[in-house]
Design a protein around this motif. Structure first.
Motif, PDB file in Angstrom:
ATOM      1  N   PHE A  84      28.813  39.765  38.808  1.00  0.00           N
ATOM      2  CA  PHE A  84      28.097  38.503  39.006  1.00  0.00           C
ATOM      3  C   PHE A  84      29.063  37.334  38.878  1.00  0.00           C
ATOM      4  CE2 PHE A  84      25.829  34.743  37.834  1.00  0.00           C
ATOM      5  CZ  PHE A  84      24.671  34.792  38.601  1.00  0.00           C
ATOM      6  N   ALA A  85      29.890  37.356  37.855  1.00  0.00           N
ATOM      7  CA  ALA A  85      30.818  36.252  37.618  1.00  0.00           C
ATOM      8  C   ALA A  85      31.783  36.080  38.792  1.00  0.00           C
ATOM      9  CB  ALA A  85      31.595  36.496  36.322  1.00  0.00           C
ATOM     10  N   ILE A  86      32.261  37.194  39.340  1.00  0.00           N
ATOM     11  CA  ILE A  86      33.172  37.119  40.491  1.00  0.00           C
ATOM     12  C   ILE A  86      32.445  36.544  41.696  1.00  0.00           C
ATOM     13  CG2 ILE A  86      34.512  38.461  42.147  1.00  0.00           C
ATOM     14  CD1 ILE A  86      35.126  40.433  39.863  1.00  0.00           C
ATOM     15  N   SER A  87      31.272  37.090  42.005  1.00  0.00           N
ATOM     16  CA  SER A  87      30.537  36.676  43.203  1.00  0.00           C
ATOM     17  C   SER A  87      30.118  35.212  43.144  1.00  0.00           C
ATOM     18  CB  SER A  87      29.308  37.558  43.398  1.00  0.00           C
ATOM     19  OG  SER A  87      29.684  38.893  43.648  1.00  0.00           O
ATOM     20  N   ALA A  88      29.737  34.747  41.958  1.00  0.00           N
ATOM     21  CA  ALA A  88      29.263  33.372  41.836  1.00  0.00           C
ATOM     22  C   ALA A  88      30.395  32.368  41.697  1.00  0.00           C
ATOM     23  CB  ALA A  88      28.323  33.258  40.624  1.00  0.00           C
ATOM     24  N   SER A  89      31.618  32.838  41.500  1.00  0.00           N
ATOM     25  CA  SER A  89      32.740  31.915  41.283  1.00  0.00           C
ATOM     26  C   SER A  89      33.102  31.138  42.536  1.00  0.00           C
ATOM     27  CB  SER A  89      33.967  32.697  40.801  1.00  0.00           C
ATOM     28  OG  SER A  89      34.435  33.576  41.808  1.00  0.00           O
ATOM     29  N   ALA A  90      32.750  31.673  43.705  1.00  0.00           N
ATOM     30  CA  ALA A  90      33.165  31.031  44.952  1.00  0.00           C
ATOM     31  C   ALA A  90      32.123  30.071  45.502  1.00  0.00           C
ATOM     32  CB  ALA A  90      33.468  32.099  46.001  1.00  0.00           C
ATOM     33  N   VAL A  91      30.959  29.959  44.847  1.00  0.00           N
ATOM     34  CA  VAL A  91      29.827  29.162  45.338  1.00  0.00           C
ATOM     35  C   VAL A  91      29.566  29.510  46.813  1.00  0.00           C
ATOM     36  CG1 VAL A  91      28.768  26.878  45.469  1.00  0.00           C
ATOM     37  CG2 VAL A  91      30.571  27.310  43.791  1.00  0.00           C
ATOM     38  N   LEU A 138      38.637  33.125  48.581  1.00  0.00           N
ATOM     39  CA  LEU A 138      39.433  32.261  47.717  1.00  0.00           C
ATOM     40  C   LEU A 138      40.914  32.588  47.894  1.00  0.00           C
ATOM     41  CD1 LEU A 138      37.379  32.485  44.392  1.00  0.00           C
ATOM     42  CD2 LEU A 138      37.313  30.650  46.087  1.00  0.00           C
ATOM     43  N   SER A 139      41.748  31.605  47.690  1.00  0.00           N
ATOM     44  CA  SER A 139      43.193  31.853  47.706  1.00  0.00           C
ATOM     45  C   SER A 139      43.594  32.431  46.349  1.00  0.00           C
ATOM     46  CB  SER A 139      43.954  30.561  47.972  1.00  0.00           C
ATOM     47  OG  SER A 139      43.782  29.660  46.880  1.00  0.00           O
ATOM     48  N   SER A 140      44.778  33.023  46.284  1.00  0.00           N
ATOM     49  CA  SER A 140      45.241  33.577  45.015  1.00  0.00           C
ATOM     50  C   SER A 140      45.366  32.484  43.961  1.00  0.00           C
ATOM     51  CB  SER A 140      46.590  34.285  45.206  1.00  0.00           C
ATOM     52  OG  SER A 140      47.563  33.397  45.739  1.00  0.00           O
ATOM     53  N   ALA A 141      45.754  31.272  44.386  1.00  0.00           N
ATOM     54  CA  ALA A 141      45.853  30.153  43.448  1.00  0.00           C
ATOM     55  C   ALA A 141      44.478  29.778  42.908  1.00  0.00           C
ATOM     56  CB  ALA A 141      46.496  28.953  44.131  1.00  0.00           C
ATOM     57  N   GLN A 142      43.452  29.793  43.759  1.00  0.00           N
ATOM     58  CA  GLN A 142      42.095  29.462  43.321  1.00  0.00           C
ATOM     59  C   GLN A 142      41.566  30.522  42.361  1.00  0.00           C
ATOM     60  OE1 GLN A 142      40.430  29.092  47.325  1.00  0.00           O
ATOM     61  NE2 GLN A 142      39.991  26.922  46.940  1.00  0.00           N
ATOM     62  N   VAL A 143      41.872  31.797  42.628  1.00  0.00           N
ATOM     63  CA  VAL A 143      41.422  32.858  41.729  1.00  0.00           C
ATOM     64  C   VAL A 143      42.068  32.692  40.357  1.00  0.00           C
ATOM     65  CG1 VAL A 143      41.351  35.345  41.321  1.00  0.00           C
ATOM     66  CG2 VAL A 143      41.046  34.465  43.647  1.00  0.00           C
ATOM     67  N   ALA A 155      41.113  42.463  35.402  1.00  0.00           N
ATOM     68  CA  ALA A 155      41.937  41.375  35.926  1.00  0.00           C
ATOM     69  C   ALA A 155      42.288  41.601  37.391  1.00  0.00           C
ATOM     70  CB  ALA A 155      43.213  41.241  35.093  1.00  0.00           C
ATOM     71  N   ARG A 156      42.686  42.837  37.732  1.00  0.00           N
ATOM     72  CA  ARG A 156      43.019  43.141  39.118  1.00  0.00           C
ATOM     73  C   ARG A 156      41.779  43.047  40.003  1.00  0.00           C
ATOM     74  NH1 ARG A 156      47.181  42.116  41.169  1.00  0.00           N
ATOM     75  NH2 ARG A 156      46.870  43.676  42.809  1.00  0.00           N
ATOM     76  N   ASN A 157      40.651  43.470  39.483  1.00  0.00           N
ATOM     77  CA  ASN A 157      39.413  43.402  40.257  1.00  0.00           C
ATOM     78  C   ASN A 157      38.954  41.966  40.475  1.00  0.00           C
ATOM     79  OD1 ASN A 157      38.144  46.062  41.087  1.00  0.00           O
ATOM     80  ND2 ASN A 157      38.708  46.531  38.976  1.00  0.00           N
ATOM     81  N   ILE A 158      39.222  41.100  39.519  1.00  0.00           N
ATOM     82  CA  ILE A 158      38.908  39.684  39.701  1.00  0.00           C
ATOM     83  C   ILE A 158      39.705  39.123  40.869  1.00  0.00           C
ATOM     84  CG2 ILE A 158      39.174  37.384  38.679  1.00  0.00           C
ATOM     85  CD1 ILE A 158      38.448  38.629  35.976  1.00  0.00           C
ATOM     86  N   MET A 159      40.982  39.470  40.930  1.00  0.00           N
ATOM     87  CA  MET A 159      41.821  38.990  42.031  1.00  0.00           C
ATOM     88  C   MET A 159      41.334  39.554  43.365  1.00  0.00           C
ATOM     89  SD  MET A 159      44.261  37.157  43.210  1.00  0.00           S
ATOM     90  CE  MET A 159      45.079  36.580  41.689  1.00  0.00           C
ATOM     91  N   ILE A 160      41.072  40.862  43.408  1.00  0.00           N
ATOM     92  CA  ILE A 160      40.612  41.501  44.648  1.00  0.00           C
ATOM     93  C   ILE A 160      39.276  40.919  45.088  1.00  0.00           C
ATOM     94  CG2 ILE A 160      39.796  43.675  45.654  1.00  0.00           C
ATOM     95  CD1 ILE A 160      41.861  45.083  43.805  1.00  0.00           C
ATOM     96  N   GLY A 161      38.341  40.779  44.128  1.00  0.00           N
ATOM     97  CA  GLY A 161      37.027  40.250  44.458  1.00  0.00           C
ATOM     98  C   GLY A 161      37.079  38.812  44.924  1.00  0.00           C
ATOM     99  N   GLY A 162      37.909  37.996  44.267  1.00  0.00           N
ATOM    100  CA  GLY A 162      38.036  36.598  44.657  1.00  0.00           C
ATOM    101  C   GLY A 162      38.625  36.440  46.045  1.00  0.00           C
ATOM    102  N   LEU A 163      39.651  37.243  46.353  1.00  0.00           N
ATOM    103  CA  LEU A 163      40.266  37.186  47.685  1.00  0.00           C
ATOM    104  C   LEU A 163      39.276  37.625  48.756  1.00  0.00           C
ATOM    105  CD1 LEU A 163      43.815  38.667  46.901  1.00  0.00           C
ATOM    106  CD2 LEU A 163      43.240  36.271  47.349  1.00  0.00           C
TER     107      LEU A 163
END
Length: 298
Positions: A194-201, A155-160, A143-151
């Motif tokens: 993969f899921a994290i990287s592809a989430s931001a298009v 992505l904003s924290s709200a988008q993550v 969960a923490r890595n999803i937030m770190i990877g998304g940021l």
């Protein structure tokens, strides 16, 4: 160049598990990337001399006195040598080559993680590099890595938070999202990356070996996600030893050998040429080894 590792090449996965539907056409002439005469070199410090046998055995005092001089030896490694190519929006480009050929170094240079020794890389957009060894923090939860990877992808924290469950479902990690990543199998870690990287298009998505650890269902989802990115005018790079995966998911293939671009073209044509090259090289090595063993017996 790890040319001796050719027997480690995994040419195929079970082709019956692959989705053989044709890749969607994305018609565009707009460039997303231009690599011009790219060279990447790095230095290996403390490299030992080779070719002189075991040498004279030294005592403890002699080893201490020589320690500084031996560690100062430096070897220059040319990982990428004069590669030039252009990529267009909507392309899915596979990169193949033997272990140590420079594939991953090329991706890292494109992503801006390694400075070129010479040459240039022009990128129209923001690249996102996904690798099996991507730096996520193993002591933190998924969960923490999803937030770190998304940021880190912009992505904003709200988008993550909005895409959190979608990422978890895509990665198929379930309740393990609340466990430290050091408890994950290599496949679970690769799927999450993969899921994290592809989430931001991203404009350019670079995937380094990640799909090799997934099953047929995950590969099908990954292909669909890559197609979505391409349709959104993105460009995808995929490094893999599986030629079946490359032909199934890519519209174009680059063959890199000893840091140089050997071939750039249609997936089946390039993969067949590469397979023939490696088989011929393996046959030559086997014949050479057999001849050497025979001569030693005499």
């Amino acid at each position: 160049m790890a040319g001796t590792d050719i027997e480690e090449v995994d040419f195929e996965i079970d082709e019956d598990e692959l989705d053989t539907s044709p890749l969607p056409e994305v018609a565009t002439d707009q460039l997303s990337l231009l690599v011009n005469d790219l060279h990447v070199s790095y230095r290996v410090f403390g490299a030992k001399k080779v070719g002189h046998g075991g040498g004279r055995r030294r005592g403890p005092l002699a080893r201490i006195l020589r320690r500084g001089t031996e560690s100062s030896l430096v070897r220059e490694v040319e990982a990428v040598r004069g590669i030039t190519f252009a990529a267009r929006h909507g392309e899915a480009i596979g990169i193949i080559g033997m272990n140590g050929s420079g594939k991953s170094t090329l991706l890292r240079a494109i992503a801006g993680l390694i400075p070129p020794s010479s040459g240039t890389v022009h990128v129209a957009g923001s690249p996102a590099l996904l690798g099996v060894n991507a730096v996520l923090m193993k002591n933190l939860t998924g969960a923490r890595n999803i937030m770190i990877g998304g940021l880190s992808l912009g992505l904003s924290s709200a988008q993550v938070k909005e895409r959190f469950q979608e990422i978890v479902d895509f990665a198929e990690i379930g309740e393990f999202v609340n466990y430290p990543m050091k408890a994950y199998s290599s496949g679970m870690g690769a799927r999450l990356r993969f899921a994290i990287s592809a989430s931001a298009v991203p404009d350019i998505l670079m995937i380094d070996e990640a799909l090799a650890t997934g099953d047929a269902a995950f590969r099908a989802k990954s292909k669909a996600r890559m197609d979505e990115i391409r349709k959104a005018a993105g460009t995808v790079f995929l490094v893999s030893h599986s030629l079946a995966t490359i032909q199934n998911m890519c519209t174009r293939v680059l063959w890199v050998h000893e840091g140089r671009l050997v071939m750039d073209g249609e997936p089946k044509e390039v993969c067949v040429a590469y397979r023939d090259f490696v088989h011929a090289r393996n046959d030559y090595r086997a014949a050479t080894d057999k001849s050497t063993k025979a001569s030693k017996k005499k």
